[in-house]
Write a protein that holds these residues in place. Sequence first.
Motif, PDB file in Angstrom:
ATOM      1  N   CYS A  89     -33.677 -15.459  76.554  1.00 41.12           N
ATOM      2  CA  CYS A  89     -34.969 -15.727  75.905  1.00 41.12           C
ATOM      3  C   CYS A  89     -35.491 -17.106  76.272  1.00 41.12           C
ATOM      4  CB  CYS A  89     -34.832 -15.594  74.389  1.00 41.12           C
ATOM      5  SG  CYS A  89     -34.615 -13.899  73.804  1.00 41.12           S
ATOM      6  N   TYR A  90     -34.592 -18.074  76.340  1.00 44.06           N
ATOM      7  CA  TYR A  90     -35.006 -19.436  76.712  1.00 44.06           C
ATOM      8  C   TYR A  90     -35.573 -19.431  78.129  1.00 44.06           C
ATOM      9  CZ  TYR A  90     -34.859 -24.537  76.242  1.00 44.06           C
ATOM     10  OH  TYR A  90     -35.205 -25.870  76.123  1.00 44.06           O
ATOM     11  N   TYR A  91     -34.915 -18.720  79.026  1.00 39.68           N
ATOM     12  CA  TYR A  91     -35.388 -18.632  80.403  1.00 39.68           C
ATOM     13  C   TYR A  91     -36.738 -17.933  80.479  1.00 39.68           C
ATOM     14  CZ  TYR A  91     -35.372 -17.674  85.420  1.00 39.68           C
ATOM     15  OH  TYR A  91     -35.714 -17.611  86.751  1.00 39.68           O
ATOM     16  N   THR A 209     -31.927 -26.229  79.870  1.00 43.36           N
ATOM     17  CA  THR A 209     -32.468 -25.403  80.956  1.00 43.36           C
ATOM     18  C   THR A 209     -31.456 -25.244  82.072  1.00 43.36           C
ATOM     19  OG1 THR A 209     -34.730 -26.123  80.444  1.00 43.36           O
ATOM     20  CG2 THR A 209     -34.342 -25.191  82.630  1.00 43.36           C
ATOM     21  N   LEU A 210     -30.755 -26.311  82.421  1.00 44.69           N
ATOM     22  CA  LEU A 210     -29.716 -26.221  83.459  1.00 44.69           C
ATOM     23  C   LEU A 210     -28.642 -25.220  83.050  1.00 44.69           C
ATOM     24  CD1 LEU A 210     -28.307 -27.151  86.054  1.00 44.69           C
ATOM     25  CD2 LEU A 210     -27.318 -29.043  84.729  1.00 44.69           C
ATOM     26  N   VAL A 215     -26.019 -19.779  83.582  1.00 43.17           N
ATOM     27  CA  VAL A 215     -25.327 -18.663  82.946  1.00 43.17           C
ATOM     28  C   VAL A 215     -26.079 -17.347  83.113  1.00 43.17           C
ATOM     29  CG1 VAL A 215     -24.221 -20.185  81.271  1.00 43.17           C
ATOM     30  CG2 VAL A 215     -26.342 -19.018  80.660  1.00 43.17           C
ATOM     31  N   THR A 216     -27.397 -17.415  83.306  1.00 40.23           N
ATOM     32  CA  THR A 216     -28.151 -16.179  83.519  1.00 40.23           C
ATOM     33  C   THR A 216     -28.110 -15.731  84.979  1.00 40.23           C
ATOM     34  OG1 THR A 216     -30.201 -17.445  83.837  1.00 40.23           O
ATOM     35  CG2 THR A 216     -29.734 -16.629  81.605  1.00 40.23           C
ATOM     36  N   GLY A 217     -27.527 -16.549  85.837  1.00 35.44           N
ATOM     37  CA  GLY A 217     -27.402 -16.172  87.244  1.00 35.44           C
ATOM     38  C   GLY A 217     -28.674 -16.335  88.047  1.00 35.44           C
TER      39      GLY A 217
END
Length: 257
Positions: A89-91, A209-210, A215-217
């Motif tokens: 969701c953050y991404y 953000t990093l 982690v989301t690839g």
Amino acid sequence: MQEEAAPDADLAPSRLRATTNRALREIALVVILFLAYKLGRVAAEGHVGEALANARDVWHFERLVHLPSESTLQRAVMGHEWLIKLANCYYAYVHFPITAACLIWMWIKRPEHYVRTRRMLAWLTAAALVVHLLMPLAPPRMLTAMGMVDTGKLFGPAVYGSPTSDSLTNQYAAMPSLHVGWALAVAIALIGATNGRWRRLWLLHPIITLFVVLVTGNHYWIDAIVVTVLLSVVLAFQAGWRPAPAVGIPQPRMSES
């Protein structure tokens, strides 16, 4: 005797028009900036094989220099479904809105910082687009052989469709990470434009953000390192650029009679 109109009343409409015109110009510039960010598959057409080959090279280079493995980090987070969904969701939902909110706030509250911030983001985006063209790069979520997965597809929300049918985004432009670059630029801008002992907490945004892009690839460590270098160059250029002072025209000296 008819009273003369107050000067301020005469100037008010012209000031309003000038402010409106300037606001429209700035909105157009920011829209262009966001569209440039989303410059899509035109840059990637015909480079899919190269992007995947570059991805494998980047992966092996990171292991050679002993950078932490993205797959190890991803597996550690995958055991906490709530955390991976939060990262997705953050991404998906934080990146663009917080950047736009920063620019709007600067325009309204810190106009003396606004132009510098907009230029910083514009130059960083332009530099990143050059790197996108020079080095197409598939994100780590496409390296299934290395143990990476697309957490957006697995847990939602999914940001990207299939690379073969997605015509709106360039999925082979992982290098550099503008997610990290814009987040760092926003943090630097807000720290410079605000006061108080807690203003450095804005750095949490690029740090989170990093973590999220890893982690989301969606990005490699190298993507974040390269964009940080690019931003440093942009900041150095901005610090070194100063408008030339106006040169006065010397007035002729009157000779004494």
